[in-house]
Scaffold this motif. Structure first.
Motif, mmCIF file in Angstrom:
data_model
loop_
_atom_site.group_PDB
_atom_site.id
_atom_site.type_symbol
_atom_site.label_atom_id
_atom_site.label_comp_id
_atom_site.label_asym_id
_atom_site.label_seq_id
_atom_site.Cartn_x
_atom_site.Cartn_y
_atom_site.Cartn_z
ATOM 1 N N LEU A 1 44.122 44.761 33.682
ATOM 2 C CA LEU A 1 44.751 43.447 33.553
ATOM 3 C C LEU A 1 46.096 43.405 34.255
ATOM 4 O O LEU A 1 46.463 42.409 34.881
ATOM 5 C CB LEU A 1 44.888 43.088 32.074
ATOM 6 N N GLN A 2 46.858 44.513 34.167
ATOM 7 C CA GLN A 2 48.148 44.580 34.848
ATOM 8 C C GLN A 2 47.986 44.522 36.361
ATOM 9 O O GLN A 2 48.782 43.891 37.057
ATOM 10 C CB GLN A 2 48.895 45.847 34.436
ATOM 11 N N GLN A 3 46.948 45.199 36.858
ATOM 12 C CA GLN A 3 46.710 45.253 38.311
ATOM 13 C C GLN A 3 45.931 44.033 38.810
ATOM 14 O O GLN A 3 45.710 43.895 40.015
ATOM 15 C CB GLN A 3 45.924 46.527 38.653
ATOM 16 N N LYS A 4 45.511 43.177 37.853
ATOM 17 C CA LYS A 4 44.654 42.037 38.186
ATOM 18 C C LYS A 4 43.415 42.506 38.948
ATOM 19 O O LYS A 4 43.013 41.938 39.966
ATOM 20 C CB LYS A 4 45.428 40.988 38.994
ATOM 21 N N GLY A 5 42.837 43.590 38.402
ATOM 22 C CA GLY A 5 41.689 44.203 39.039
ATOM 23 C C GLY A 5 40.382 43.827 38.378
ATOM 24 O O GLY A 5 40.298 42.855 37.620
ATOM 25 N N ALA A 6 39.363 44.606 38.674
ATOM 26 C CA ALA A 6 38.025 44.378 38.135
ATOM 27 C C ALA A 6 37.467 45.701 37.638
ATOM 28 O O ALA A 6 37.384 46.672 38.389
ATOM 29 C CB ALA A 6 37.110 43.779 39.198
#
Length: 239
Positions: A92-97
């Motif tokens: 969530l912090q990295q706005k990843g998947a």
């Protein structure tokens, strides 16, 4: 077609590779213990998505490396879930998947849904006590299996008289006893029993090959590309 990084190149990784190549995908990284130093951001960023079936001790490291590199990652490695919430936070912090499943078999995930429904029904029938047996190949390092833990946690979330699980037959009241058995060449069997003084209700899933797991993992990898967030099989399958 997507470019895939395989993190873990054992039997499962090689099965996924064959299915991916048959589908026209490209494998750009094959990571195992012999080339562990190849886990770099530059190598990972060659891929559109990574699939991790490695080792309990490397599962979190691989997921973290992919998220830092901005590469969507599908993880089927179990035995590292004490750090799962940390992985979700990183995502969530990295706005990843990040896509995690303890089991990628479509049949097993239908079995999960059946297990959840049966647990809900059992709230009205306190005479039935649950127990579980899981059987896997001798190379599987963690016990109980991640699938067995998921099944037991799903029961505990829905059956009021269950608070958790215990490996072995000497479970305390409120715990589901899980017997973990390791035998040669067993792909994966999970059996849940509800026993009373007069009868026993049993549901069981038995895998016949690794291909079912590999197909689900590859489907998840294709599905994850272009998405952001933390996902599981219920998201992909709409269960």
């Amino acid at each position: 077609m997507p470019k895939i990084a395989l993190l873990g190149y054992g039997k499962m990784g090689k099965t996924i590779e064959q299915l991916a190549l048959d589908a026209g995908d490209e494998i750009v990284l094959r990571l195992n213990a012999d080339n562990a130093t190849a886990l770099t951001a530059r190598n990972l960023q060659q891929a559109d998505v990574a699939i991790d079936f490695s080792h309990p001790q490397t599962g979190f490291k691989h997921v973290e490396a992919c998220l830092k590199a901005g590469v969507p990652v599908v993880s089927g490695t179990t035995g590292w879930l004490d750090r799962f919430e940390e992985a979700k936070t990183h995502c969530l912090q990295q706005k990843g998947a990040f896509f995690y499943a303890s089991n990628f078999s479509i049949g097993v995930n239908l079995f999960f849904a059946l297990n959840q429904k049966l647990a809900e029904l059992m709230n009205d029938w306190p005479a039935y006590q649950p127990s579980m047996t899981e059987i896997h190949h001798t190379q599987k390092l963690d016990a109980p299996s991640g699938t067995a833990i998921t099944l037991s946690e799903d029961i505990a979330a829905r059956l009021k008289r269950v608070e958790g699980w215990h490996e072995g037959t000497d479970a305390a009241e409120g715990q589901i006893p899980i017997q973990a058995i390791r035998e040669e060449e067993v792909k994966g069997t999970h059996e849940i029993r509800y026993a009373s003084a007069v009868d026993t209700i049993t549901i069981r899933h038995e895998a016949h090959s690794r291909e079912g797991f590999a197909k689900g993992a590859l489907q998840a990898a294709h599905w994850l590309i272009g998405r952001k967030g933390v996902f599981g099989m219920s998201d992909m399958l709409g269960l």
